[in-house]
Design a protein around this motif. Structure first.
Motif, mmCIF file in Angstrom:
data_model
loop_
_atom_site.group_PDB
_atom_site.id
_atom_site.type_symbol
_atom_site.label_atom_id
_atom_site.label_comp_id
_atom_site.label_asym_id
_atom_site.label_seq_id
_atom_site.Cartn_x
_atom_site.Cartn_y
_atom_site.Cartn_z
ATOM 1 N N GLU A 91 -1.980 -14.180 -9.674
ATOM 2 C CA GLU A 91 -2.722 -12.960 -9.361
ATOM 3 C C GLU A 91 -1.735 -11.941 -8.819
ATOM 4 O O GLU A 91 -0.976 -12.251 -7.913
ATOM 5 C CB GLU A 91 -3.786 -13.244 -8.294
ATOM 6 C CG GLU A 91 -4.450 -11.981 -7.795
ATOM 7 C CD GLU A 91 -5.415 -12.200 -6.634
ATOM 8 O OE1 GLU A 91 -5.458 -13.315 -6.091
ATOM 9 O OE2 GLU A 91 -6.098 -11.246 -6.274
ATOM 10 N N PHE A 92 -1.715 -10.749 -9.398
ATOM 11 C CA PHE A 92 -0.888 -9.694 -8.806
ATOM 12 C C PHE A 92 -1.456 -8.314 -9.089
ATOM 13 O O PHE A 92 -2.179 -8.109 -10.048
ATOM 14 C CB PHE A 92 0.578 -9.802 -9.267
ATOM 15 C CG PHE A 92 0.785 -9.723 -10.756
ATOM 16 C CD1 PHE A 92 0.991 -8.520 -11.385
ATOM 17 C CD2 PHE A 92 0.796 -10.873 -11.523
ATOM 18 C CE1 PHE A 92 1.196 -8.445 -12.752
ATOM 19 C CE2 PHE A 92 0.998 -10.816 -12.894
ATOM 20 C CZ PHE A 92 1.196 -9.599 -13.511
ATOM 21 N N GLN A 93 -1.139 -7.373 -8.182
ATOM 22 C CA GLN A 93 -1.597 -5.989 -8.319
ATOM 23 C C GLN A 93 -0.774 -5.273 -9.368
ATOM 24 O O GLN A 93 0.447 -5.411 -9.402
ATOM 25 C CB GLN A 93 -1.386 -5.231 -6.997
ATOM 26 C CG GLN A 93 -2.363 -5.522 -5.912
ATOM 27 C CD GLN A 93 -3.706 -4.871 -6.127
ATOM 28 O OE1 GLN A 93 -3.838 -3.916 -6.897
ATOM 29 N NE2 GLN A 93 -4.708 -5.389 -5.475
ATOM 30 N N GLY A 95 1.457 3.956 -22.505
ATOM 31 C CA GLY A 95 1.236 3.722 -21.084
ATOM 32 C C GLY A 95 2.249 2.760 -20.512
ATOM 33 O O GLY A 95 3.113 2.249 -21.223
ATOM 34 N N PHE A 96 2.138 2.546 -19.201
ATOM 35 C CA PHE A 96 2.997 1.541 -18.569
ATOM 36 C C PHE A 96 2.283 0.958 -17.365
ATOM 37 O O PHE A 96 1.279 1.519 -16.892
ATOM 38 C CB PHE A 96 4.355 2.123 -18.159
ATOM 39 C CG PHE A 96 4.308 3.178 -17.086
ATOM 40 C CD1 PHE A 96 4.170 2.851 -15.748
ATOM 41 C CD2 PHE A 96 4.433 4.521 -17.425
ATOM 42 C CE1 PHE A 96 4.146 3.836 -14.765
ATOM 43 C CE2 PHE A 96 4.401 5.516 -16.444
ATOM 44 C CZ PHE A 96 4.254 5.166 -15.115
ATOM 45 N N ALA A 97 2.764 -0.168 -16.889
ATOM 46 C CA ALA A 97 2.221 -0.789 -15.681
ATOM 47 C C ALA A 97 3.369 -1.241 -14.790
ATOM 48 O O ALA A 97 4.434 -1.619 -15.279
ATOM 49 C CB ALA A 97 1.350 -1.983 -16.049
ATOM 50 N N ILE A 98 3.135 -1.159 -13.499
ATOM 51 C CA ILE A 98 4.126 -1.594 -12.510
ATOM 52 C C ILE A 98 3.566 -2.797 -11.772
ATOM 53 O O ILE A 98 2.418 -2.775 -11.340
ATOM 54 C CB ILE A 98 4.422 -0.456 -11.512
ATOM 55 C CG1 ILE A 98 5.061 0.716 -12.239
ATOM 56 C CG2 ILE A 98 5.310 -0.931 -10.367
ATOM 57 C CD1 ILE A 98 5.199 1.937 -11.384
ATOM 58 N N TYR A 142 0.815 -1.217 0.000
ATOM 59 C CA TYR A 142 0.000 0.000 0.000
ATOM 60 C C TYR A 142 0.846 1.263 0.000
ATOM 61 O O TYR A 142 0.457 2.283 -0.566
ATOM 62 C CB TYR A 142 -0.973 0.004 1.185
ATOM 63 C CG TYR A 142 -2.204 -0.798 0.887
ATOM 64 C CD1 TYR A 142 -3.103 -0.364 -0.088
ATOM 65 C CD2 TYR A 142 -2.473 -1.989 1.540
ATOM 66 C CE1 TYR A 142 -4.228 -1.104 -0.396
ATOM 67 C CE2 TYR A 142 -3.595 -2.741 1.243
ATOM 68 C CZ TYR A 142 -4.467 -2.294 0.276
ATOM 69 O OH TYR A 142 -5.572 -3.032 -0.034
ATOM 70 N N ALA A 143 2.031 1.207 0.644
ATOM 71 C CA ALA A 143 2.915 2.374 0.652
ATOM 72 C C ALA A 143 3.312 2.724 -0.784
ATOM 73 O O ALA A 143 3.306 3.891 -1.182
ATOM 74 C CB ALA A 143 4.153 2.094 1.505
ATOM 75 N N ILE A 144 3.624 1.694 -1.578
ATOM 76 C CA ILE A 144 3.986 1.925 -2.981
ATOM 77 C C ILE A 144 2.787 2.467 -3.755
ATOM 78 O O ILE A 144 2.885 3.457 -4.481
ATOM 79 C CB ILE A 144 4.474 0.608 -3.637
ATOM 80 C CG1 ILE A 144 5.790 0.160 -3.010
ATOM 81 C CG2 ILE A 144 4.649 0.784 -5.139
ATOM 82 C CD1 ILE A 144 6.235 -1.223 -3.448
ATOM 83 N N THR A 171 -5.210 1.048 -10.363
ATOM 84 C CA THR A 171 -4.531 0.043 -9.536
ATOM 85 C C THR A 171 -5.500 -1.096 -9.355
ATOM 86 O O THR A 171 -6.565 -0.907 -8.768
ATOM 87 C CB THR A 171 -4.149 0.604 -8.156
ATOM 88 O OG1 THR A 171 -3.238 1.680 -8.343
ATOM 89 C CG2 THR A 171 -3.500 -0.453 -7.285
ATOM 90 N N GLN A 172 -5.211 -2.244 -9.916
ATOM 91 C CA GLN A 172 -6.113 -3.387 -9.772
ATOM 92 C C GLN A 172 -5.361 -4.682 -10.071
ATOM 93 O O GLN A 172 -4.344 -4.667 -10.758
ATOM 94 C CB GLN A 172 -7.347 -3.228 -10.667
ATOM 95 C CG GLN A 172 -7.056 -2.923 -12.121
ATOM 96 C CD GLN A 172 -8.314 -2.475 -12.887
ATOM 97 O OE1 GLN A 172 -9.285 -1.999 -12.301
ATOM 98 N NE2 GLN A 172 -8.305 -2.642 -14.201
#
Lengths: 394, 207
Positions: A122-124, A308-311, A24-26, A106-107
């Motif tokens: 499964e990952f955020q 775009g990008f995703a982390i 959650y901090a990230i 964020t999902q």
């Protein structure tokens, strides 16, 4: 019958306490960053129709999807990425908005991996999409935000890889035989140099370029050298722009940590322009990946460019915890004990909270039992509001 | 430090020969006993593992590079880079059957015995042939003799074992040799070290 009621399916797992905190901090850092630069948040459903992911560009292989059916027997998918649902969202509900449109999310995403491979099913993911601009300024904005995202999580200790799909496109377009084209594409994408050598013998033109591909990975010096290989105004412009992107990135990172890969290739034709990935040492896979995809919206008969990008939040927070970069907050604990039931000592509690304490309400009947309990959980204080008594334990 | 995984046995010996030829001090390898990790010249940390494990270690990046046969690479089909053909450990994947059995013209369902079910499956899929695959762990040649299978898919070097058991190659699938494989992230973060290592091997091969 054997019951699986105490374990989670392979590829999934529980996040407990500090793992949740780090994650959650990230997410909070990234949400603030994206929000501050004018991006608006969206959330798309976890389950979508299979058709959203099965057509056109960026289609995922069927065996990597989690599928189920709705009450009418129609095939549903648990979202394997967020870019396609956002394209669907744009095409159906946001198409009348002024462009460019800036979106962040964020999902979790869901992908089936082969068994026993240590990968998460499964990952955020947190990410952004800048929809409706093909300009270099848009590339620069998104790459800057990617670099900023990595910087806000890891400090300057990360690596950035930049490339461009446009440089090798003419080479691929010149191959007419579809099977051969696919083989060349896969060989370039998987950096299979022995196969490339073999394939170059079956190509008449451009064979020289194919043999040169192993040399197209290196530091940012490569960009000036590449100008003698990739001729033509379009290539020169691509290389100049990559140079500018690299220079801009080095405001937040060491130039030594920049990697240029001019032979990037993706098997599924997803990206069309600049592509980038970010890594940190000790992790065998990328933390962030993104790029320009100008043809993805054509699935919806829209001619709209996007980047775009995703982390991968789970991978990032695991890396933070593993490298002990995430400082687990040392909490000061105050145990509150009242002889009469009640949770209304608000002044005292507010003062303790202001003083940085975490409040634990004792549910025990006696002060003696509370004292034992407080010691066991490592509390700093016991406060008894009944008689304003305060016992320091440390 | 470059972390290297070598496939135990013949490929290990051939790789070390190449390193020696290139002037790398390999003396720590002489009496390695049961040690599983050996460091050479403070530059290379070498582990010895079974072929499948070499790929696993490289896939997760705990080893940066590995030397492993193309047969294992094809069978495991993992996201790793294959940057160099080392030109030793040469053999091929082939379909072999008893004399006068041509499974490609049979009209009954066909059973294939193999140690390499994934390679076998994708090969027959590419031919649009439905086959039943039986996984056998060793001496696959037995399966057609015992009539468990009509044919086998296996690696073939000289074909001698096949011949002695009454089998012959009816179709070659692909050539195999030892390859230098690399973890995709390592190739980028340790580009200079890996480049140097692959050049070292190239120079010895051409010597």
């Amino acid at each position: 019958m054997k019951k699986f009621d105490r374990i989670t399916p392979s590829g999934t797992g529980d996040l407990v306490f500090s793992e949740c905190d780090a994650s959650y901090a990230i997410i909070e850092k990234l949400r603030t960053l994206f929000f501050n630069f004018g991006y608006g948040e969206v959330r798309t459903p976890t389950i979508e129709f299979f058709d959203t992911f099965s057509h056109g560009i960026g289609k995922l292989s069927q065996n990597s999807l989690y599928t189920l059916t709705d009450s009418a027997g129609r095939l549903l998918v648990m979202r394997p990425d967020s870019t396609k649902p956002i394209a669907r969202l744009y095409a159906s509900r946001l198409y009348m908005r002024t462009l460019p449109l800036r979106i962040y999310y964020t999902q979790p995403v869901f992908r089936r991996n082969i068994e026993l491979c240590k990968k998460s099913d499964e990952f955020q993911q947190s990410g952004i999409e800048l929809i409706g601009s093909d300009s270099f300024k848009a590339d620069l904005e998104v790459l800057s935000l990617a670099v900023n995202s990595m910087y806000s999580i890891f400090g300057d200790d990360f690596y950035l890889e930049i490339g461009h799909m446009g440089l090798l496109r003419p080479l691929l377009d010149s191959i007419e035989d579809e099977d051969l084209k696919r083989e060349v594409k896969i060989a370039i994408a998987t950096k299979n140099y022995p196969d490339l050598l073999k394939l170059s013998k079956s190509l008449d033109s451009n064979a020289e370029l194919l043999n040169f591909i192993p040399n197209l990975l290196g530091s940012s010096d490569l960009l000036s050298k590449a100008k003698t290989i990739f001729k033509g105004a379009n290539n020169q412009r691509i290389l100049d722009n990559l140079q500018l992107l690299c220079e801009n990135a080095t405001k937040f990172m060491s130039p030594n940590n920049l990697i240029v890969d001019l032979a990037v290739m993706n098997e599924y034709d997803y990206y069309t322009g600049v592509v980038f990935r970010a890594y940190i040492k000790g992790e065998g896979a990328e933390i962030l990946s993104g790029g320009r995809y100008n043809t993805l919206y054509s699935d919806y008969k829209l001619n709209i460019p996007a980047i775009g990008f995703a982390i991968n939040i789970d991978r990032a927070s695991k890396a933070l915890l593993k490298q002990q970069l995430y400082k687990i907050k040392k909490r000061k604990l105050a145990v509150i004990f009242s002889s009469t039931p009640g949770f209304d000592n608000t002044t005292i509690i507010n003062n303790l909270v202001k003083g940085g304490y975490t409040i634990i309400n004792s549910l025990l009947d006696t002060k003696e039992a509370t004292l034992l309990y407080a010691k066991e959980i490592g509390a700093d204080l016991i406060v008894c509001p009944d008689n304003d008594e305060l016992v320091k334990l440390k | 430090m470059l972390n290297i995984a070598l496939t135990k046995g013949r490929l290990e010996d051939r790789t070390i020969e190449l390193l020696k030829k290139a002037g790398v001090d390999c003396s720590p390898l002489l009496n390695k006993g049961r040690k599983l990790i050996i460091t050479l010249e403070d530059k290379y940390s070498i582990i010895f593992a079974k072929a499948n494990d070499v790929i696993t270690y490289v896939e997760y990046g705990v080893s940066d590079v590995g030397v492993v046969g193309k047969d294992t690479i094809l069978e495991m089909n993992r996201p790793i880079y294959e940057i160099m053909d080392l030109n030793f450990g040469k053999c091929s994947f082939a379909v072999a059957a008893p004399h006068n059995v041509n499974i490609f013209t049979l009209d009954k369902s066909t059973t294939i015995a193999t140690k390499y079910p994934n390679v076998t499956r994708s090969y027959f899929e590419s031919l649009n042939m439905d086959v039943d695959i039986v996984k056998i762990e060793g001496s696959v040649e037995l399966a057609p003799i015992l009539k468990l299978a009509d044919a086998i898919v296996d690696i073939v070097e000289t074909g001698k074992t096949l011949k002695e058991n009454g089998l012959e190659v009816i179709r070659k699938i692909t050539d195999i040799s030892a390859r230098l494989v690399v973890n995709p992230v390592s190739l980028k973060l340790k580009a200079a070290e890996i480049d140097l290592f692959s050049k070292l091997l190239t120079s010895s091969i051409t010597k």
